[in-house]
Each structure stands twice: as structure tokens, then as C-alpha cells.
Enzyme design. Structure first.
Site, PDB file in Angstrom:
ATOM      1  N   TYR A 142       0.804  -1.223   0.000  1.00  0.00           N
ATOM      2  CA  TYR A 142       0.000   0.000   0.000  1.00  0.00           C
ATOM      3  C   TYR A 142       0.841   1.278   0.000  1.00  0.00           C
ATOM      4  O   TYR A 142       0.329   2.358  -0.254  1.00  0.00           O
ATOM      5  CB  TYR A 142      -0.949   0.020   1.208  1.00  0.00           C
ATOM      6  CG  TYR A 142      -2.030  -1.052   1.157  1.00  0.00           C
ATOM      7  CD1 TYR A 142      -2.219  -1.832   0.027  1.00  0.00           C
ATOM      8  CD2 TYR A 142      -2.858  -1.270   2.238  1.00  0.00           C
ATOM      9  CE1 TYR A 142      -3.193  -2.802  -0.022  1.00  0.00           C
ATOM     10  CE2 TYR A 142      -3.850  -2.252   2.201  1.00  0.00           C
ATOM     11  CZ  TYR A 142      -4.009  -3.019   1.069  1.00  0.00           C
ATOM     12  OH  TYR A 142      -4.975  -3.984   1.031  1.00  0.00           O
ATOM     13  N   LYS A 192       3.713 -15.260   1.574  1.00  0.00           N
ATOM     14  CA  LYS A 192       3.566 -15.963   0.289  1.00  0.00           C
ATOM     15  C   LYS A 192       4.975 -16.259  -0.201  1.00  0.00           C
ATOM     16  O   LYS A 192       5.385 -15.882  -1.312  1.00  0.00           O
ATOM     17  CB  LYS A 192       2.758 -15.063  -0.678  1.00  0.00           C
ATOM     18  CG  LYS A 192       2.334 -15.719  -1.973  1.00  0.00           C
ATOM     19  CD  LYS A 192       1.271 -16.773  -1.817  1.00  0.00           C
ATOM     20  CE  LYS A 192       0.994 -17.426  -3.160  1.00  0.00           C
ATOM     21  NZ  LYS A 192       0.207 -18.656  -3.054  1.00  0.00           N
ATOM     22  N   ASP A 224      -2.845 -17.896   1.012  1.00  0.00           N
ATOM     23  CA  ASP A 224      -4.023 -18.525   0.399  1.00  0.00           C
ATOM     24  C   ASP A 224      -4.541 -19.654   1.286  1.00  0.00           C
ATOM     25  O   ASP A 224      -5.746 -19.811   1.496  1.00  0.00           O
ATOM     26  CB  ASP A 224      -3.727 -19.009  -1.025  1.00  0.00           C
ATOM     27  CG  ASP A 224      -2.350 -19.658  -1.179  1.00  0.00           C
ATOM     28  OD1 ASP A 224      -1.546 -19.599  -0.220  1.00  0.00           O
ATOM     29  OD2 ASP A 224      -2.074 -20.226  -2.247  1.00  0.00           O
ATOM     30  N   ASP A 248      -4.929  -6.892   5.819  1.00  0.00           N
ATOM     31  CA  ASP A 248      -6.163  -6.176   5.499  1.00  0.00           C
ATOM     32  C   ASP A 248      -7.267  -7.192   5.181  1.00  0.00           C
ATOM     33  O   ASP A 248      -8.370  -7.160   5.736  1.00  0.00           O
ATOM     34  CB  ASP A 248      -5.881  -5.270   4.285  1.00  0.00           C
ATOM     35  CG  ASP A 248      -7.017  -4.305   4.004  1.00  0.00           C
ATOM     36  OD1 ASP A 248      -7.983  -4.262   4.791  1.00  0.00           O
ATOM     37  OD2 ASP A 248      -6.938  -3.599   2.976  1.00  0.00           O
ATOM     38  N   ASP A 252     -10.357  -8.739   7.972  1.00  0.00           N
ATOM     39  CA  ASP A 252     -11.784  -8.601   7.641  1.00  0.00           C
ATOM     40  C   ASP A 252     -12.459  -9.972   7.629  1.00  0.00           C
ATOM     41  O   ASP A 252     -13.568 -10.136   8.129  1.00  0.00           O
ATOM     42  CB  ASP A 252     -11.971  -7.953   6.266  1.00  0.00           C
ATOM     43  CG  ASP A 252     -12.206  -6.459   6.375  1.00  0.00           C
ATOM     44  OD1 ASP A 252     -11.742  -5.878   7.376  1.00  0.00           O
ATOM     45  OD2 ASP A 252     -12.841  -5.883   5.477  1.00  0.00           O
TER      46      ASP A 252
END
Ligand code: NAD
Length: 357
Positions: A142, A192, A224, A248, A252
Site C-alpha cells: 500500500y 507468500k 491462500d 487487510d 476482515d
């Protein structure tokens, strides 16, 4: 016994209603445990725009930086929606996070037994879930550069950069390990590393930091797989530490295991002053009607006590009082169930205070 200065930003919509309950709770804790909490209110968001034309006045930044912790309600609403991007209430919130250097975002996802039916997942899957996601908040994809959109037509190219320095990984890893030390001493680092070089560095640095925390059991999981495991068997997790974009998305996902946004607290720490806020917004649809659930703010006060002011006994007392309030069948409208008693915002706040023990 201590003396603490707490900044309070009510904000907009239901912000003032839920903040009032957070302040009342701290006052009650102060009396019970002999602490002195003093509160100073500052403006941000729509309220600040109305009063000063700026969603984050300098006085707010200076005042908050000089305090021991910040309790933040919520900002925003239809009245300010059409302002230019940098003048919107949300711009003030983002600037404040940056000003406070809060690089670690802690988001708990707790499924209370009493609310197990509020989740969209099967009760037997979510019952007993108690996860803390520690998300890196000021780096990664980000914020990395270069970023942008270039070129024209079919050859237009959009790009962002996922970049972490070892020092950024080390400091968030330490927050992860310290958080695990306060809980069940289990930490899962999510990356990852099978595809991304930046994730391989992440994993290497987390392993290096783990040598300083021999009591913590460290595991690694690809993002994943973690997304899948969170809904398959959420109880396998205790503390998850991960980078900005993965955190992020996963935080959620984890929060939705619990079913109700009115219950969810957060803490952003790592800078000089911790920032404690419910994850919900200003809920203009229910503002001023006494319908807001104050438990997300009360959970944020618990986090301020535990992670900001390091008052663990007091934090435990708040957690136990919330549990007892729910066990006694007391609910706000958003979590109302048959056979329970519905309370307004203030009465729910008072019910928690009564059960502080
Ligand atoms: P929201 O979280 O305000 O509301 C979503 C839904 O959840 C609404 O139906 C609302 O009534 C309900 N809800 C939220 N909190 C509740 C509570 N404590 N008790 C009971 N019900 C609750 O999200 P939104 O409607 O998308 O956004 C409204 C405004 O809030 C927007 O201006 C948005 O930009 C802003 N916002 C601010 C923050 C923040 O201050 N950190 C976060 C998210 C959204």
C-alpha cells in the site's frame, strides 16, 4: 496506581455515543483500581471540518501526541461525502494514523458463546474462536514505490511495489511475539514465500526474531491457505502476524467469523501513542437514537488498557464484565436474540460497568 491522560476524539454519527461509554468505563475503572484518568477532547473528521474547515486540525495532532492513549469514535457521514478527497473526514483519520506512526494494527476476532448463532458459519466451527490478527500498517504494497498508471490505450500499465525493509519486518514481528506472550504463546506468520521474494525476506526475519522468544511456538502459513483455514477451522489460530495487504484481507475475514460489526475493537500501536477504536464507522442510519452497540468501543478500551497502558488486571476485568453482560442475556438491537433483554447504548455501557466485579 497511575495517572493517565486520555485523548478522546468523538467524531461523527454514533462516535460521540460510543465514546461516552468508553469514558464512563475508564472513570469507573479509575475509581475501582485507584487510577486517575483525565480526558481531553479533540476534533477530527466531519465535526472538525464544521468547526475549523480541516478534518485534522494541528491542535488535535499536538494534543494526541502529548497523551498516553487515544480513544477514537468514528468519523464520516453523508454531509461531507462530496468534499474533495483530501478534505473528507477520512483524510483526517489516515493522516492521524500516519502522524502517530502506528505501524501495528491489532484486530481481535472473538466469538462469544452467547453470540455463536450470529456468525454465518456453523456454530461448531466458530465456537471458542479467539484470534488476534497483527497487521503491519504503514508499509508493504500500500505504500511501496514506484506506483502508478502509465502509458495509453491497450498498453496502459498499472503497478504497485510490495517492499519491506528487514527493520520494518523485525518491529512488526516483535509486536506479534509480544502479543503471543500475552496470550497462548502461539504465533502464525502468514506470507507468500513460495512465490514472493519480499515474503521470503519476511519469513527469514521472523525466524531470526523468534530466537528472542523461545517460549513462543512459531508456525508459517501461506496466505491462500490461511484464508481457507480461517473458515475451515478458525480455532487452530491464536495470534497471526502478517503484512499490510494480507492483514487487510485476513482481518476482515476473521472479523466476520464473529457476526456483528458492533462488537469489534481494534488497536493501532507501535508509535508513541496507541490509537484505540471500534472497527465500525459512524453509522449515520442509527446515530442519535441510542441504538449503537457500545461493546466495540468497550473492547477498544480493553485493548487500550492491555496494549497501551499495560494495565492487564483492569483489561481482564473489562473482558470478564463483557462476557457476563452477554451471559446475562443483555443485548443491543444489532445482536438481539429471542429471550434476551434489549438495551440502549447507555444502558448497555452501564450493564458492563455494573459487572466489573
Ligand atoms: P458503518 O460501520 O458506519 O455501518 C454499517 C452498518 O453497521 C450500518 O447499518 C450501521 O447501523 C451498523 N453499525 C455500525 N456500527 C454499529 C454499532 N456500534 N452498533 C450497531 N450497529 C452498528 O459503515 P458505513 O455505513 O459503510 O459508513 C458510514 C460512515 O462511516 C461513512 O462515512 C464511512 O466513510 C465512515 N467510516 C468511518 C470509519 C472510521 O471512522 N474508522 C470506518 C468505516 C466507515
Amino acid at each position: 496506581m497511575g495517572s493517565y491522560t486520555i485523548s478522546v476524539i468523538h467524531g461523527d454519527g454514533i462516535g460521540p455515543e460510543v465514546c461516552a461509554e468508553g469514558v464512563r468505563l475508564l472513570e469507573a475503572l479509575g475509581q475501582r483500581y485507584g487510577h486517575s484518568f483525565s480526558f481531553t477532547e479533540y476534533l477530527a473528521g466531519g465535526a472538525a471540518i464544521d468547526a475549523t474547515g480541516d478534518p485534522l486540525p494541528q491542535a488535535t495532532i499536538d494534543g494526541v501526541k502529548a497523551s498516553d492513549a487515544l480513544l477514537f469514535g468514528a468519523i464520516g457521514g453523508p454531509k461531507w461525502e462530496n468534499l474533495p478527497q483530501d478534505k473528507k473526514p477520512e483524510a483526517g483519520l489516515l493522516r492521524l494514523r500516519k502522524e502517530l506512526g502506528a505501524f501495528a494494527n491489532l484486530r481481535p476476532a472473538i466469538v462469544f458463546d452467547e453470540l455463536v448463532d450470529a456468525s454465518t458459519l456453523k456454530p461448531e466451527v466458530v465456537r471458542g474462536t479467539d484470534i488476534m490478527v497483527v497487521r503491519e500498517l504503514t508499509g508493504g504494497l500500500y505504500f511501496g514505490t514506484p506506483r502508478g498508471v502509465e502509458g495509453s490505450g491497450a498498453s496502459r500499465k498499472g503497478f504497485n511495489t510490495m517492499v519491506y525493509e528487514a527493520s520494518e519486518i523485525e518491529r512488526i514481528a516483535r509486536v506479534g511475539f509480544e502479543t503471543a506472550m500475552l496470550r497462548s504463546k502461539k504465533l502464525c506468520s502468514v506470507d507468500k514465500a513460495n512465490v514472493l521474494d519480499v515474503s521470503q525476506l519476511w519469513r527469514d526475519v521472523v525466524i531470526e526474531v523468534s530466537k528472542d522468544y523461545p517460549e513462543v511456538t512459531l508456525s508459517h502459513m501461506y496466505v491462500d491457505n490461511c484464508a481457507m483455514q480461517l473458515i475451515r477451522d478458525p480455532k487452530q489460530f491464536d495470534v497471526i502476524v502478517t503484512g499490510n495487504i494480507f492483514g487487510d484481507i485476513l482481518s476482515d475475514e476473521a472479523s466476520q467469523l464473529t457476526g456483528s460489526i458492533g462488537m469489534l475493537a481494534s488497536a493501532s500501536v507501535g508509535g508513541p501513542v496507541g490509537f484505540f477504536e471500534p472497527i465500525h464507522g459512524s453509522a449515520p442510519d442509527i446515530a442519535g437514537q441510542g441504538k449503537a452497540n457500545p461493546l466495540a468501543m468497550i473492547g477498544s478500551v480493553e485493548m487500550a488498557l492491555r496494549y497501551g497502558l499495560k494495565l492487564e488486571t483492569e483489561a481482564d476485568a473489562v473482558a470478564a464484565a463483557v462476557k457476563k453482560t452477554l451471559a446475562d442475556g443483555l443485548r443491543t438491537g444489532d445482536i438481539m436474540q429471542p429471550g434476551c433483554t434489549q438495551l440502549d447504548t447507555q444502558a448497555m455501557g452501564a450493564a458492563v460497568i455494573e459487572r466489573l466485579g
